[in-house]
Scaffold this motif. Sequence first.
Motif, PDB file in Angstrom:
ATOM      1  N   ASN A   1       5.124   2.901-106.130  1.00 59.29           N
ATOM      2  CA  ASN A   1       6.067   2.966-107.248  1.00 59.29           C
ATOM      3  C   ASN A   1       7.032   1.788-107.272  1.00 59.29           C
ATOM      4  OD1 ASN A   1       5.142   5.554-108.229  1.00 59.29           O
ATOM      5  ND2 ASN A   1       6.144   6.468-106.439  1.00 59.29           N
TER       6      ASN A   1
ATOM      7  N   GLU B   1       8.885  -1.358-108.287  1.00 56.82           N
ATOM      8  CA  GLU B   1       9.089  -2.016-109.581  1.00 56.82           C
ATOM      9  C   GLU B   1       9.806  -3.346-109.459  1.00 56.82           C
ATOM     10  OE1 GLU B   1      11.249   0.804-111.845  1.00 56.82           O
ATOM     11  OE2 GLU B   1       9.534   2.147-112.163  1.00 56.82           O
TER      12      GLU B   1
ATOM     13  N   ARG C   1      11.751   2.007-104.990  1.00 56.18           N
ATOM     14  CA  ARG C   1      11.561   1.322-106.272  1.00 56.18           C
ATOM     15  C   ARG C   1      11.873  -0.170-106.168  1.00 56.18           C
ATOM     16  NH1 ARG C   1       9.927   5.718-106.632  1.00 56.18           N
ATOM     17  NH2 ARG C   1      10.055   7.207-108.352  1.00 56.18           N
TER      18      ARG C   1
ATOM     19  N   ILE D   1      15.793   4.437-102.438  1.00 58.34           N
ATOM     20  CA  ILE D   1      15.320   3.815-103.675  1.00 58.34           C
ATOM     21  C   ILE D   1      15.323   2.290-103.552  1.00 58.34           C
ATOM     22  CG2 ILE D   1      15.824   3.488-106.132  1.00 58.34           C
ATOM     23  CD1 ILE D   1      16.885   6.356-106.159  1.00 58.34           C
TER      24      ILE D   1
END
Length: 594
Positions: free
Chosen positions: A97, A99, A77, A49
């Motif tokens: 994805n 962010e 992410r 992640i």
Amino acid sequence: MNSKSITKLEDLPDELLLLICRYLNIIEILNGFSCLNARLSKTISEFSIKIDLNIIPLKLINRFLNEILPNISYNVRSLIYSDNFERFPIKLDMFNNLESIHFLNKFSEDFLINTKEIKIDSVPVDIQIDLIKNFFSSNQYKNLKSLELLSYHGFTFSNIQLNKLIQIENLKITLKNNVDLFELLYLLSYSIEQLNIHILYNGPFKSLTKFSSPLKLTKLRYFHLKTTFEDSIQFKQLEKLIIDSFDFIQYLSIETLTRDQNYIDGLQWENFLKKLNYLKNFSFSIRYRFKINENDDQQIRENYLLNSFSTDFWLYQRKWFILFYSTYSNINQNDSTCFIKRKNYEKLFLHTIPYPYAFMDATIDINKTKSTIDQYSTRDIYSNVRHLYYDGESIPIKLECLKNLLDKFQLINELKLDRLIIDYSSLLSNKINLRHLNKLTIYNTDEKISINMNLFNLSSMYNLRYIRIPQICLSDNLQMPKQLETLILTECRDINFDFIYKCENLRILKLFLNNFDRLLENNGELIINIINTIYNNNNNIMETLQLMCHGVNQTKMKIFEKQFNLNNIKYLNAIYDGKSLTIQRSNLYFDQSS
């Protein structure tokens, strides 16, 4: 005939695989288990992640670029980006994805896409104004909701045309002084929900005359304020700002260094906090400095403090508890054996419990604490602390006392020890073991005093990958952790570094060498020998050797740099920046090795 069952890695249960991962860092996990099969990829998905590109070794960069990152891109992410954009030429369009982008020092607009969160850890002075203009004077970051800008110098908003920001909901920033605080508050008043402010210096604490309307932050729910400069904000000033402008505040957090006695008075805080109708949680850490008056009774002062935070409001209505300790001690100055020089000022440390912040400064007196509650275990009190700076104040401490103190901080990732003098007259029951420790730093202000590193059970600290210590702390029988990646040696008087071969996974070595001009004699023969010794002993892993050389003859250093690069030895390049000589191994070395 009985056949023996053979257990393969993929036969192990997920729980056991995750247990193995506890002893590895994220890069080792991804390198070892990615691209094997769907089940393993799913098992380790939580480790993909957030990716820190800076900790990927040079020898693995091509594998990560071509295999691992494309394989896990859908799950990433957050990226902590490398400051050397050329070293890691990554294409961010593969991360659909993504962010959050986290930079350490540099910043590039090329990597924004539709990012919701941007962080920059240590913003250099030369790009501060440009960043302020980018984020606070343009409307191009419409998707940006969370912004973190940290700087050792502090940001200022003076003489910059600013726009009202209607999309920033969460901001963490270091500011130069209080004037910048009011500039910022007016700028964010429409949108901000969470605000984390660190003010570095002093300045007038009042709203600027150019703002005619009252300051109201109606959406603000969380406010954290930290001040470093003593007496940056008086208690009554802080109280007025929050009551007048933060009507709906729910979480309030204060860290400050002060001489204002109101900050350590529970009754003053109680009267203030009762006016905040929506407040749910409150925490603080106060470092109060007071002038020593021989006529004052320190015991009376401490009893009043304890009682003022022991009212019904604190203990029963809100269930908010505090702990404090003082550096003041009653020492008989006529005692001929007294080695501590009486100071004009002492400090009192006061904080809510459990201690709410990840960073903590502590002193030798933390062993002597008083609290308004006895139910907390010592580990519960400091369970949030991840970075501990411990100042021994050059007061001898017994081994067991030091161990008992550090045992309170079992979850820390980083430990810094300063002005520490250890009394070795007593034996230590067990070695100090901090299993989560990632970075260990020891400062040494007295060359005659060294810390025996064997006090620490380094070989059992499975996460320890960074050590900074004076060279004198090294011993022949010291067992360095096998996974150590960065070693920084200060106050180097011995230029024999044959021991480096024991650090088989060492990637970065930084040396503070004495008498650097002497090492430049005979065309830098001694420096060449140091470089050869280090890179020969770490032939497959070693990436960077940084030789600190403040005050060295600049001309001689430039000549050495040029001559070294002309020789093109072992894929090594020399870079001199005026403060240090960095020997960097090029990617080509690892390409040809593989």
